[in-house]
Each structure stands twice: as C-alpha cells, then as structure tokens.
Design a protein around this motif. Structure first.
Motif, PDB file in Angstrom:
ATOM      1  N   ARG A  94       0.839  -1.209   0.000  1.00  0.00           N
ATOM      2  CA  ARG A  94       0.000   0.000   0.000  1.00  0.00           C
ATOM      3  C   ARG A  94       0.868   1.251   0.000  1.00  0.00           C
ATOM      4  NH1 ARG A  94      -4.962   1.500   4.204  1.00  0.00           N
ATOM      5  NH2 ARG A  94      -5.360   3.592   3.340  1.00  0.00           N
ATOM      6  N   GLU A  95       1.941   1.239   0.799  1.00  0.00           N
ATOM      7  CA  GLU A  95       2.840   2.402   0.822  1.00  0.00           C
ATOM      8  C   GLU A  95       3.509   2.593  -0.536  1.00  0.00           C
ATOM      9  OE1 GLU A  95       4.410   2.780   5.407  1.00  0.00           O
ATOM     10  OE2 GLU A  95       5.134   1.075   4.215  1.00  0.00           O
ATOM     11  N   TRP A  96       3.891   1.514  -1.180  1.00  0.00           N
ATOM     12  CA  TRP A  96       4.464   1.639  -2.522  1.00  0.00           C
ATOM     13  C   TRP A  96       3.464   2.296  -3.474  1.00  0.00           C
ATOM     14  CZ3 TRP A  96       9.275   1.486  -4.008  1.00  0.00           C
ATOM     15  CH2 TRP A  96      10.216   0.739  -3.285  1.00  0.00           C
ATOM     16  N   GLU A  97       2.208   1.861  -3.420  1.00  0.00           N
ATOM     17  CA  GLU A  97       1.182   2.417  -4.307  1.00  0.00           C
ATOM     18  C   GLU A  97       0.947   3.895  -4.024  1.00  0.00           C
ATOM     19  OE1 GLU A  97      -0.404   1.076  -6.932  1.00  0.00           O
ATOM     20  OE2 GLU A  97       0.985  -0.594  -6.689  1.00  0.00           O
ATOM     21  N   GLU A  98       1.030   4.282  -2.766  1.00  0.00           N
ATOM     22  CA  GLU A  98       0.770   5.673  -2.387  1.00  0.00           C
ATOM     23  C   GLU A  98       1.945   6.591  -2.679  1.00  0.00           C
ATOM     24  OE1 GLU A  98      -0.157   5.290   1.726  1.00  0.00           O
ATOM     25  OE2 GLU A  98      -2.295   4.849   1.397  1.00  0.00           O
ATOM     26  N   ARG A  99       3.162   6.062  -2.673  1.00  0.00           N
ATOM     27  CA  ARG A  99       4.347   6.907  -2.716  1.00  0.00           C
ATOM     28  C   ARG A  99       5.107   6.887  -4.027  1.00  0.00           C
ATOM     29  NH1 ARG A  99       7.509   5.482   2.771  1.00  0.00           N
ATOM     30  NH2 ARG A  99       8.885   7.148   2.011  1.00  0.00           N
ATOM     31  N   VAL A 100       4.912   5.853  -4.847  1.00  0.00           N
ATOM     32  CA  VAL A 100       5.685   5.730  -6.076  1.00  0.00           C
ATOM     33  C   VAL A 100       4.757   5.367  -7.230  1.00  0.00           C
ATOM     34  CG1 VAL A 100       7.665   4.616  -7.185  1.00  0.00           C
ATOM     35  CG2 VAL A 100       7.614   4.867  -4.691  1.00  0.00           C
ATOM     36  N   PRO A 101       4.813   6.076  -8.356  1.00  0.00           N
ATOM     37  CA  PRO A 101       3.995   5.689  -9.511  1.00  0.00           C
ATOM     38  C   PRO A 101       4.236   4.226  -9.872  1.00  0.00           C
ATOM     39  CG  PRO A 101       5.054   7.808  -9.899  1.00  0.00           C
ATOM     40  CD  PRO A 101       5.646   7.263  -8.640  1.00  0.00           C
ATOM     41  N   ARG A 102       3.185   3.525 -10.217  1.00  0.00           N
ATOM     42  CA  ARG A 102       3.295   2.090 -10.498  1.00  0.00           C
ATOM     43  C   ARG A 102       4.311   1.800 -11.591  1.00  0.00           C
ATOM     44  NH1 ARG A 102      -2.222  -1.139 -11.082  1.00  0.00           N
ATOM     45  NH2 ARG A 102      -2.323  -0.267  -8.965  1.00  0.00           N
ATOM     46  N   GLY A 113       8.772  -7.295  -5.195  1.00  0.00           N
ATOM     47  CA  GLY A 113       8.995  -7.478  -3.775  1.00  0.00           C
ATOM     48  C   GLY A 113       9.374  -6.165  -3.112  1.00  0.00           C
ATOM     49  N   GLY A 114      10.230  -6.237  -2.086  1.00  0.00           N
ATOM     50  CA  GLY A 114      10.668  -5.036  -1.375  1.00  0.00           C
ATOM     51  C   GLY A 114      11.819  -4.344  -2.087  1.00  0.00           C
ATOM     52  N   TRP A 115      12.495  -3.485  -1.352  1.00  0.00           N
ATOM     53  CA  TRP A 115      13.628  -2.764  -1.915  1.00  0.00           C
ATOM     54  C   TRP A 115      14.612  -3.725  -2.591  1.00  0.00           C
ATOM     55  CZ3 TRP A 115      13.429   2.238  -2.415  1.00  0.00           C
ATOM     56  CH2 TRP A 115      12.789   3.038  -1.464  1.00  0.00           C
ATOM     57  N   GLU A 117       8.458  12.869  -4.510  1.00  0.00           N
ATOM     58  CA  GLU A 117       8.748  13.704  -3.344  1.00  0.00           C
ATOM     59  C   GLU A 117       8.604  12.901  -2.058  1.00  0.00           C
ATOM     60  OE1 GLU A 117       9.413  16.968  -0.800  1.00  0.00           O
ATOM     61  OE2 GLU A 117       9.775  16.782  -2.943  1.00  0.00           O
ATOM     62  N   ARG A 118       7.739  11.905  -2.078  1.00  0.00           N
ATOM     63  CA  ARG A 118       7.479  11.148  -0.854  1.00  0.00           C
ATOM     64  C   ARG A 118       8.363   9.914  -0.726  1.00  0.00           C
ATOM     65  NH1 ARG A 118       2.440  12.600  -2.796  1.00  0.00           N
ATOM     66  NH2 ARG A 118       1.940  10.520  -3.564  1.00  0.00           N
ATOM     67  N   LEU A 119       9.217   9.676  -1.710  1.00  0.00           N
ATOM     68  CA  LEU A 119      10.124   8.541  -1.658  1.00  0.00           C
ATOM     69  C   LEU A 119      11.503   9.043  -1.235  1.00  0.00           C
ATOM     70  CD1 LEU A 119      10.474   5.503  -2.136  1.00  0.00           C
ATOM     71  CD2 LEU A 119      11.166   6.031  -4.471  1.00  0.00           C
ATOM     72  N   ARG A 120      11.698   9.177   0.060  1.00  0.00           N
ATOM     73  CA  ARG A 120      12.961   9.663   0.587  1.00  0.00           C
ATOM     74  C   ARG A 120      13.893   8.484   0.804  1.00  0.00           C
ATOM     75  NH1 ARG A 120      12.801  14.327   3.221  1.00  0.00           N
ATOM     76  NH2 ARG A 120      15.032  14.325   2.767  1.00  0.00           N
ATOM     77  N   LEU A 121      15.063   8.491   0.190  1.00  0.00           N
ATOM     78  CA  LEU A 121      15.988   7.386   0.378  1.00  0.00           C
ATOM     79  C   LEU A 121      17.434   7.836   0.239  1.00  0.00           C
ATOM     80  CD1 LEU A 121      16.320   5.141  -2.753  1.00  0.00           C
ATOM     81  CD2 LEU A 121      14.766   7.066  -2.775  1.00  0.00           C
TER      82      LEU A 121
END
Length: 285
Positions: A177-185, A201-203, A239-243
């Motif tokens: 869900r966080e992936w869908e909200e924070r990063v375009p598919r 999967g994850g990172w 903007e919401r994908l801080r890494l």
C-alpha cells in the motif's frame, strides 16, 4: 589511529547543472557551494552532461572555484559525453593510474584510480549504477566487489563513492500500500526486487549486499544517521520517496571513518535532484 585525514564528496548534478542556456541558477550555485568546503581532497561528480564542450571551460570553472584538478573522466557504455568526472587536490593527491573501469560493463560508467595521499596509497572508485534495473545493478556490482579485499597490484585501502539508484540498509521496508501511495506504479520496478514472474517485492538491495559480502564496509556503522540524499525535488509522488541513494563504502584495515553525512539545506535542495554526500576518513598504513 594516527594517519592523514582526507575528505571526499560525491554529487549528482542533474544535467551538469545546466538548464538550456541557463547556468546561473544551478551550475554556478553548485560551484559556489563546492568552493566553501574546507580541505576537499577528492570530488566525484555524476551527470556532468554538457561539461565536455567549449574547450572544457566548465572544468576550468571548477578548478577556479575549488583548486581541484581533473583526475579522470567517464563516458557512458556507448562512449558519449562526460557522464562523470573525478577531481582531486593536486597538492596532496598524487595519481599513479586513473581510468574508466570496465568500459561497457556499466550503463552509466565507473572510474578506478590508484593514488597516494601524503605518501599513503589509496584506491578510489566512483560509480553510478543502473537507475532502472536491479538486475543490471547487481551485474555492475560484480566489477566493484573485486576490491572489497586487497587485490594486488591495487592498494588494499579503498573508498567507493556511488549513486546506487536504490535504498541504503537504513531505508525502511514499505508495504504494498505504501508503494502504491508513494511511487507511480510504472516506476516501482526501478527500486523494487523483480521476481522471475514479474511480480514485485521489497527494496532491491542485491548490489549493495553483494558488495558488503565481498568485504566492503558501510561507513554508517557507529556514526549519526545521515539524512536521505534524494526525494526532495519533485512535487509528485517521488517527493514522498525519501531514500539514501548516494552511498559510500570503504575497504581495508587502514581506514577509519570519522564523518559520513548528507549536506541538506533549502538552497541545496534547489540545485539538483540529489543532495551532496561527503565522507571524512583517517588513512593510515
């Protein structure tokens, strides 16, 4: 540990700091920031697009601002342009050899330099891993993993500066869900593990784990947590994908990391999609 202290900085400039005909808004401000750094010994600049023109005047501008001289330059896998440049303080850094590492093996290029600093040998590696494929990043990392332990005739102490294109170990895992909200598919595959059936999967940390398993060390251990280097630029989901995409690693028994930080100010956030990352190291025999 007694020895000599050195400071290295890595920065992804975004189109060489050039926006069409405008070089005042970003490139000149980037140079101004670099000119304020005390005792900068090694500088790894990525996406130096456009710096190869006009008789290398932009390289001369950097020398005028910092006193640093070109140590080596990197093209892409097809040999076009200046995709990355490494500079060094000629008063302290003596270059033994410097050149591209395995040209064609890295989509965006890598550099290897054997130097001495105050008479102490050091191997420098600069890389920009694939921005869109974990499989490509892992394939590229094999060429860097070789130097995680002494690899004669190269110096046993080594520092790697790189844009990994994905997360550091300190970046937390996210739910679907966080992936869908924070990063375009359509861009999630850039950062996530892609399974054989195409599901995500994850990172994707495969390249990073390969390097650590080969003997490279994470400078973050035992130091204050630095801030993310990307995720501040775009107004959309990125903007919401801080890494912590900009990373360093060290290898060898003669290196002690004293500082590892992301330089983060409101002005720097307007100068590129990435923030500068620096590492201070005490180097001994």
């Amino acid at each position: 540990m007694t020895g000599t202290d050195i400071r290295l900085l890595s920065w992804y400039l975004l189109n060489g700091g050039i926006d069409g005909a405008d070089e005042e808004c970003r490139r000149m401000k980037q140079l101004n920031f670099l000119s304020t750094l005390p005792q900068l010994d090694v500088l790894w600049l990525m996406e130096t697009t456009g710096w190869e023109g006009q008789d290398d005047c932009r390289l001369a501008d950097l020398h005028d601002a910092t006193g640093l001289t070109p140590l080596g330059r990197v093209t892409s896998h097809v040999g076009d342009g200046y995709r990355a440049l490494m500079f060094a303080n000629g008063n302290r850094v003596q270059v033994e050899t410097a050149g591209e590492l395995e040209r064609g093996a890295f989509h965006l290029g890598a550099l290897r330099a054997s130097v001495t600093i105050d008479g102490l040998p050091l191997l420098l590696l600069g890389a920009r891993l694939s921005r869109s494929s974990g499989a490509d990043r892992l394939r590229e990392a094999h060429h860097l993993a070789d130097y995680g332990q002494p690899s004669p005739p190269w110096p046993g102490n080594a520092i790697l500066l790189m844009d990994t294109g994905t997360a550091d170990d300190c970046d937390p895992e996210m739910t679907d869900r966080e992936w869908e909200e924070r990063v375009p598919r359509a861009r999630q595959h850039h950062y996530r593990t892609v399974h054989p059936d195409g599901t995500l999967g994850g990172w994707d940390r495969g390249a990073r784990r390969l390097l650590l398993n080969a003997g490279w060390r994470d400078p973050q251990s035992g130091l204050p947590q630095r801030t993310p280097s990307v995720g501040h630029w775009y107004a959309n989901a990125a903007e919401r994908l801080r890494l912590h995409a900009d990373q360093a690693m060290v290898a060898g028994s003669g290196l002690h990391v004293t500082s590892y930080r992301t330089h983060d100010t409101p002005d720097l956030r307007r100068q590129s999609t990435h923030l500068p990352m620096s590492i201070d190291v005490r180097l001994a025999l």
